[in-house]
Motif scaffolding. Structure first.
Motif: not given
Length: 170
Positions: A125-134, A136-145
């Protein structure tokens, strides 16, 4: 006006009072920072107040306000102790360690998963940005297709391709 006193000076001041109980000074250690009442001093403060019921005298002895004496006495009455409540400091984490581990597992299983899909899959139920920050904190990066025209994947007709090349060369 309040003055800073060491724990030993506070005990001496209270012990010199007629109504105050005698305290064992051996358990008190001197510290350089007297701005916070530590657990032992809090306990002694409340014991002194319970023995004398002189909030202003105890407050003066410990260099705190009388309201601090009342607050600590109330805390002892409600909870049974006067320890610092460090567990109530800071904000509580919104996502538990288990939630974070589940997010990592989702990403490891499907690296192309979106944040919205993670939220739906794990019923977060958390916000999009909360999951996104989590993430990022775990070390994953986003590579857009990269997006490109679907025509690039279509097999061209041999005759049409030659015609285009001829018109282009002319």
């Amino acid at each position: 006006m309040y003055t800073k006193r060491t724990a030993t000076e506070r005990i001496d001041l209270i012990a010199s009072s007629k109504k105050a109980p005698i305290f064992d000074r051996g358990s008190i250690t001197e510290t350089g920072d007297d701005s916070i009442l530590h657990n032992e001093a809090r306990k002694l403060l409340v014991e002194g107040y319970e023995a004398t019921h002189d909030a202003e005298g105890i407050a003066k002895a410990y260099s705190v306000s009388k309201w601090t004496v009342y607050r600590l006495t109330e805390q002892k009455r409600k909870t049974g102790n006067v320890k610092l409540r460090t567990s109530q400091r800071d904000r509580k984490p919104v996502l538990t360690a288990e939630d974070k581990e589940n997010i990592r597992d989702c990403i490891d299983a499907d690296p192309d998963i979106t944040i919205e899909e993670i939220r739906e899959k794990l019923n977060l139920s958390n916000s999009y940005s909360t999951v996104e920050r989590t993430i990022n904190a775990t070390g994953y990066t986003l590579k857009k297709e990269s997006l490109y025209a679907s025509e690039r994947d279509r097999v061209r007709c041999a005759g049409k391709a030659q015609r285009v090349e001829r018109n282009h060369n002319a």
